[in-house]
Design a protein around this motif. Structure first.
Motif, PDB file in Angstrom:
ATOM      1  N   ALA A 121       0.781  -1.141   0.083  1.00 49.97           N
ATOM      2  CA  ALA A 121       0.064   0.013  -0.077  1.00 49.97           C
ATOM      3  C   ALA A 121       0.814   1.180  -0.051  1.00 49.97           C
ATOM      4  CB  ALA A 121      -1.031   0.039   1.495  1.00 49.97           C
ATOM      5  N   ALA A 122       0.488   2.174  -0.898  1.00 52.95           N
ATOM      6  CA  ALA A 122       1.342   3.355  -0.876  1.00 52.95           C
ATOM      7  C   ALA A 122       0.858   4.134  -0.053  1.00 52.95           C
ATOM      8  CB  ALA A 122       1.133   4.074  -2.494  1.00 52.95           C
ATOM      9  N   PRO A 123       1.747   5.264   0.363  1.00 53.06           N
ATOM     10  CA  PRO A 123       1.164   6.245   1.486  1.00 53.06           C
ATOM     11  C   PRO A 123       0.153   7.286   0.834  1.00 53.06           C
ATOM     12  CG  PRO A 123       3.460   6.817   0.396  1.00 53.06           C
ATOM     13  CD  PRO A 123       3.184   5.432   0.160  1.00 53.06           C
ATOM     14  N   GLU A 124      -0.878   7.500   1.578  1.00 51.23           N
ATOM     15  CA  GLU A 124      -1.969   8.294   0.919  1.00 51.23           C
ATOM     16  C   GLU A 124      -1.740   9.656   0.535  1.00 51.23           C
ATOM     17  OE1 GLU A 124      -5.160   7.447  -0.059  1.00 51.23           O
ATOM     18  OE2 GLU A 124      -4.776   5.452   0.644  1.00 51.23           O
ATOM     19  N   GLN A 125      -1.909  10.213  -0.581  1.00 53.12           N
ATOM     20  CA  GLN A 125      -1.724  11.423  -1.004  1.00 53.12           C
ATOM     21  C   GLN A 125      -2.951  11.836  -2.086  1.00 53.12           C
ATOM     22  OE1 GLN A 125       1.511  12.328  -3.641  1.00 53.12           O
ATOM     23  NE2 GLN A 125       1.688   9.870  -3.884  1.00 53.12           N
ATOM     24  N   THR A 126      -3.070  12.909  -2.097  1.00 51.19           N
ATOM     25  CA  THR A 126      -4.138  13.392  -3.069  1.00 51.19           C
ATOM     26  C   THR A 126      -3.653  13.125  -4.522  1.00 51.19           C
ATOM     27  OG1 THR A 126      -4.848  15.293  -1.733  1.00 51.19           O
ATOM     28  CG2 THR A 126      -5.389  15.523  -4.105  1.00 51.19           C
ATOM     29  N   PRO A 127      -4.461  12.244  -5.274  1.00 60.22           N
ATOM     30  CA  PRO A 127      -4.123  11.988  -6.633  1.00 60.22           C
ATOM     31  C   PRO A 127      -4.449  12.859  -7.630  1.00 60.22           C
ATOM     32  CG  PRO A 127      -6.191  10.984  -6.104  1.00 60.22           C
ATOM     33  CD  PRO A 127      -5.805  11.880  -4.813  1.00 60.22           C
ATOM     34  N   LEU A 128      -3.668  12.856  -8.801  1.00 61.02           N
ATOM     35  CA  LEU A 128      -3.888  13.843  -9.743  1.00 61.02           C
ATOM     36  C   LEU A 128      -4.868  12.888 -10.899  1.00 61.02           C
ATOM     37  CD1 LEU A 128      -0.278  15.165 -10.620  1.00 61.02           C
ATOM     38  CD2 LEU A 128      -2.139  15.986  -9.153  1.00 61.02           C
ATOM     39  N   CYS A 129      -5.659  13.832 -11.449  1.00 60.26           N
ATOM     40  CA  CYS A 129      -6.563  12.933 -12.346  1.00 60.26           C
ATOM     41  C   CYS A 129      -6.386  13.163 -13.813  1.00 60.26           C
ATOM     42  CB  CYS A 129      -8.155  13.737 -11.980  1.00 60.26           C
ATOM     43  SG  CYS A 129      -9.458  13.207 -12.965  1.00 60.26           S
ATOM     44  N   ILE A 130      -6.930  12.384 -14.664  1.00 66.24           N
ATOM     45  CA  ILE A 130      -6.507  12.623 -16.217  1.00 66.24           C
ATOM     46  C   ILE A 130      -7.871  12.208 -16.773  1.00 66.24           C
ATOM     47  CG2 ILE A 130      -5.360  11.792 -18.130  1.00 66.24           C
ATOM     48  CD1 ILE A 130      -2.788  11.423 -16.370  1.00 66.24           C
ATOM     49  N   PHE A 131      -8.642  12.988 -17.528  1.00 64.96           N
ATOM     50  CA  PHE A 131      -9.561  13.045 -18.170  1.00 64.96           C
ATOM     51  C   PHE A 131      -8.966  12.578 -19.771  1.00 64.96           C
ATOM     52  CE2 PHE A 131     -13.359  15.376 -16.226  1.00 64.96           C
ATOM     53  CZ  PHE A 131     -12.976  14.735 -15.093  1.00 64.96           C
ATOM     54  N   GLY A 132      -9.375  11.314 -20.279  1.00 66.07           N
ATOM     55  CA  GLY A 132      -8.903  10.706 -21.422  1.00 66.07           C
ATOM     56  C   GLY A 132      -7.761   9.845 -21.321  1.00 66.07           C
ATOM     57  N   THR A 133      -8.105   8.712 -22.012  1.00 67.09           N
ATOM     58  CA  THR A 133      -7.339   7.460 -21.795  1.00 67.09           C
ATOM     59  C   THR A 133      -6.534   7.138 -23.391  1.00 67.09           C
ATOM     60  OG1 THR A 133      -8.918   6.030 -22.330  1.00 67.09           O
ATOM     61  CG2 THR A 133      -8.589   6.355 -20.237  1.00 67.09           C
ATOM     62  N   GLY A 134      -6.326   8.246 -24.146  1.00 66.93           N
ATOM     63  CA  GLY A 134      -5.609   7.917 -25.393  1.00 66.93           C
ATOM     64  C   GLY A 134      -3.987   7.873 -25.429  1.00 66.93           C
ATOM     65  N   ASP A 135      -3.181   8.048 -26.363  1.00 69.82           N
ATOM     66  CA  ASP A 135      -2.007   7.926 -26.125  1.00 69.82           C
ATOM     67  C   ASP A 135      -1.411   9.075 -25.372  1.00 69.82           C
ATOM     68  OD1 ASP A 135      -1.878   5.995 -28.037  1.00 69.82           O
ATOM     69  OD2 ASP A 135      -1.566   7.402 -29.970  1.00 69.82           O
ATOM     70  N   LEU A 136      -1.897  10.245 -25.389  1.00 63.37           N
ATOM     71  CA  LEU A 136      -1.219  11.438 -24.618  1.00 63.37           C
ATOM     72  C   LEU A 136      -1.683  11.247 -23.083  1.00 63.37           C
ATOM     73  CD1 LEU A 136       0.280  14.109 -24.464  1.00 63.37           C
ATOM     74  CD2 LEU A 136      -2.054  15.208 -24.805  1.00 63.37           C
ATOM     75  N   GLY A 137      -2.875  10.944 -22.632  1.00 62.18           N
ATOM     76  CA  GLY A 137      -3.307  10.610 -21.493  1.00 62.18           C
ATOM     77  C   GLY A 137      -2.482   9.377 -21.000  1.00 62.18           C
ATOM     78  N   PHE A 138      -2.037   8.319 -21.738  1.00 59.34           N
ATOM     79  CA  PHE A 138      -1.339   7.342 -21.058  1.00 59.34           C
ATOM     80  C   PHE A 138      -0.048   7.480 -20.937  1.00 59.34           C
ATOM     81  CE2 PHE A 138       1.523   3.636 -21.823  1.00 59.34           C
ATOM     82  CZ  PHE A 138       0.691   2.337 -21.406  1.00 59.34           C
ATOM     83  N   SER A 139       0.653   8.468 -21.804  1.00 61.70           N
ATOM     84  CA  SER A 139       2.131   8.793 -21.623  1.00 61.70           C
ATOM     85  C   SER A 139       2.113   9.680 -20.428  1.00 61.70           C
ATOM     86  CB  SER A 139       2.637   9.504 -22.837  1.00 61.70           C
ATOM     87  OG  SER A 139       2.516   8.527 -24.074  1.00 61.70           O
ATOM     88  N   LEU A 140       1.306  10.637 -20.232  1.00 62.30           N
ATOM     89  CA  LEU A 140       1.247  11.609 -19.043  1.00 62.30           C
ATOM     90  C   LEU A 140       0.965  10.774 -17.522  1.00 62.30           C
ATOM     91  CD1 LEU A 140       1.165  14.238 -18.097  1.00 62.30           C
ATOM     92  CD2 LEU A 140      -1.199  14.750 -18.499  1.00 62.30           C
ATOM     93  N   GLY A 141       0.031   9.911 -17.570  1.00 61.18           N
ATOM     94  CA  GLY A 141      -0.247   9.123 -16.429  1.00 61.18           C
ATOM     95  C   GLY A 141       1.142   8.356 -16.147  1.00 61.18           C
ATOM     96  N   ARG A 142       1.645   7.559 -17.070  1.00 61.07           N
ATOM     97  CA  ARG A 142       2.943   7.048 -16.616  1.00 61.07           C
ATOM     98  C   ARG A 142       3.988   7.786 -16.138  1.00 61.07           C
ATOM     99  NH1 ARG A 142       5.918   3.172 -21.585  1.00 61.07           N
ATOM    100  NH2 ARG A 142       7.734   2.488 -20.133  1.00 61.07           N
ATOM    101  N   ARG A 143       4.293   9.011 -16.954  1.00 62.13           N
ATOM    102  CA  ARG A 143       5.314   9.929 -16.400  1.00 62.13           C
ATOM    103  C   ARG A 143       4.922  10.342 -14.960  1.00 62.13           C
ATOM    104  NH1 ARG A 143      10.540  10.637 -17.405  1.00 62.13           N
ATOM    105  NH2 ARG A 143      11.075  12.557 -16.627  1.00 62.13           N
ATOM    106  N   LEU A 144       3.754  10.638 -14.595  1.00 62.67           N
ATOM    107  CA  LEU A 144       3.405  11.280 -13.305  1.00 62.67           C
ATOM    108  C   LEU A 144       3.660  10.000 -12.535  1.00 62.67           C
ATOM    109  CD1 LEU A 144       0.144  12.790 -14.324  1.00 62.67           C
ATOM    110  CD2 LEU A 144       2.083  14.161 -13.434  1.00 62.67           C
ATOM    111  N   LEU A 145       3.316   8.714 -12.839  1.00 57.53           N
ATOM    112  CA  LEU A 145       3.655   7.605 -11.804  1.00 57.53           C
ATOM    113  C   LEU A 145       5.277   7.303 -11.565  1.00 57.53           C
ATOM    114  CD1 LEU A 145       1.346   4.835 -12.974  1.00 57.53           C
ATOM    115  CD2 LEU A 145       1.096   5.979 -10.736  1.00 57.53           C
ATOM    116  N   GLN A 146       6.074   7.568 -12.695  1.00 57.72           N
ATOM    117  CA  GLN A 146       7.411   7.555 -12.556  1.00 57.72           C
ATOM    118  C   GLN A 146       8.011   8.549 -11.561  1.00 57.72           C
ATOM    119  OE1 GLN A 146       8.745   7.604 -16.425  1.00 57.72           O
ATOM    120  NE2 GLN A 146       8.359   5.586 -16.851  1.00 57.72           N
TER     121      GLN A 146
END
Length: 472
Positions: A19-44
């Motif tokens: 379990a990761a420490p609780e923190q306010t998440p970031l939200c992304i509307f859209g699951t296309g290529d840009l949304g996928f890449s942005l989410g992956r970068r934010l996770l990293q």
């Protein structure tokens, strides 16, 4: 994958993940290529990421470690929402006004062409969701850049918005992702940011157009003088020379002219400052645009010079050249004669090649130091010394190389076919003018005045002095 009891949330976390420490998440509307890449970068970068989708259960692959929810649930769980959808699909956001109130919305959308809509996408989004704080940003980055991290070519993130706090929040996120943030002001600058990705080599347009124009002009000019003249006046078909010989005349001509055009605006600017007696008056717009594209002019000139070098290396292996050498040798054997060694020609050819090699070497040095990775490692004085002083030395060597090529051909009437000068003579006009004027500017009396002007000194105008005294 686990479904919640409400069937609104899908967890993409592996079951055995701690379990990761609780923190306010970031939200992304859209699951296309840009949304996928942005989410992956934010996770990293250590963020929690939730996706908002119309179909949470069938939205396609997403980065492991993220969650996917309905738009309403995702918006409620985050304070920062990236809108990675097209403007045409913004309509559903009006149904989420309560969930988006007070949230920071980052509009990353772009258009297919300039002025496609009467207002910018970010301004339209702000009008749809008046209770949110809209920030335009991240639209100049590609999905590839987000996946692979910033590089020299796309390290900057441009932001604009009406809320300073919202821009600060987005800026902190972009900085944590490894990007450099540039604030472009209020949301009224959004249209300018949306036009950035639509620009195709804006700084290269004038240099490339100039290169194409010069190449076409001198190609047809030399085609008429060399090929057509030989066919009409001498009944010789030498059209085969178009591919190598003619091209190898055009390339150095265009290269020399474009190199001289890199330094001509600096000379014109110096003459204007001497004429006006001040540095505080703006240059004409055409001169400003000219000076801003000098780097591109130089790189295009270097490309033509490189082609000239490659084509010159082909000369010994050409069939035409080998045939001429063999025919000349056999002719001398049959006539039992040998050509006398001409020391003057030997000096001229050796000097011609030597100066050309030195000029091309300096050419390469100018091109290498213009690369961002190299220029960033140089101080301003070092960069100025190479690009300015060594630049003029390069122009001098290349011009001298051309003069040695012509030698005394200008004295022969046969040089002027159909009363037209050869191409190399035309190419010497601009660089000769630049070098002569530069030498005049280096005279102590002129250089001293110009240096004072550039240090802030202004020449007093007698008429202005009279007007000031009358006003006093």
């Amino acid at each position: 994958i686990q479904l919640s009891s409400t069937d609104k949330t899908v967890s993409l976390c592996p079951l055995n993940m701690a379990a990761a420490p609780e923190q306010t998440p970031l939200c992304i509307f859209g699951t296309g290529d840009l949304g996928f890449s942005l989410g992956r970068r934010l996770l990293q970068s250590g963020y929690r990421v939730v996706y908002g989708s119309r179909r949470p259960h069938s939205c396609g692959p997403l980065p492991p470690g993220t969650q996917v929810m309905s738009h309403g649930a995702a918006a409620q769980s985050a304070n920062l929402v990236f809108i990675c959808i097209h403007r045409e699909n913004y309509g559903f956001l009006e149904t989420l006004l309560p969930e988006l109130r007070g949230k920071v919305l980052v509009d990353v959308s772009n258009n297919l062409k300039k002025n496609q809509y009467p207002e910018a996408n970010a301004e339209y989004l702000q009008r749809l969701v008046p209770g949110a704080h809209v920030v335009k940003g991240f639209n100049t980055l590609s999905a590839w850049a987000l996946q692979n991290g910033p590089s020299d070519a796309n390290r900057q993130v441009y932001l604009c918005g009406n809320s300073a706090e919202a821009k600060q929040t987005v800026a902190e996120t972009a900085t944590k992702l490894g990007f450099t943030v540039l604030d472009r002001g209020s949301l009224s600058a959004a249209r300018e940011l949306e036009d950035f990705p639509l620009q195709l080599f804006p700084e290269w347009r004038m240099p490339l157009r100039l290169a194409v124009g010069l190449t076409a002009f001198f190609f047809f000019y030399l085609l008429i003088r060399d090929v057509i003249y030989a066919y009409v006046e001498q009944q010789k078909d030498i059209s085969f020379r178009i591919m190598v010989s003619l091209a190898n005349k055009v390339f150095p001509i265009v290269s020399l002219i474009m190199l001289s055009l890199c330094y001509l605006p600096g000379v014109i600017a110096a003459l204007l400052q001497l004429y006006r007696g001040t540095k505080y008056k703006r240059f004409p717009d055409w001169l400003d645009r000219w000076m801003l594209c000098r780097k591109q002019l130089g790189l295009v000139a270097l490309a033509f010079a490189s082609l000239h070098v490659l084509y010159t290396l082909l000369i010994p292996i050409r069939y035409y050249v080998r045939y001429k050498v063999a025919a000349s040798t056999i002719s001398q054997i049959k006539e039992n004669r040998t050509s006398e060694f001409d020391t003057a020609i030997a000096w001229r050819t050796d000097s011609y090649y030597s100066v050309g090699i030195l000029g091309f070497g300096l050419y390469l040095l100018l091109g290498i130091t213009s690369l961002p990775s190299v220029s960033n490692a140089l101080s301003w004085r070092e960069f100025s010394f190479i690009q300015s002083k060594l630049g003029y030395v390069t122009l001098l060597f290349c011009t001298l190389h051309t003069y040695l090529y012509g030698w005394n051909k200008f004295l022969r009437p046969s040089t002027y076919k159909w009363y037209t000068p050869p191409g190399y003579m035309l190419s010497l006009i601009v660089p000769t003018v630049v070098l002569v004027v530069k030498l005049l500017l280096l005279l102590p009396c002129v250089d001293r005045t110009l240096t004072r002007i550039r240090q802030g000194w202004e020449r007093t105008d007698p008429e202005d002095g009279c007007e000031k005294s009358l006003l006093a």
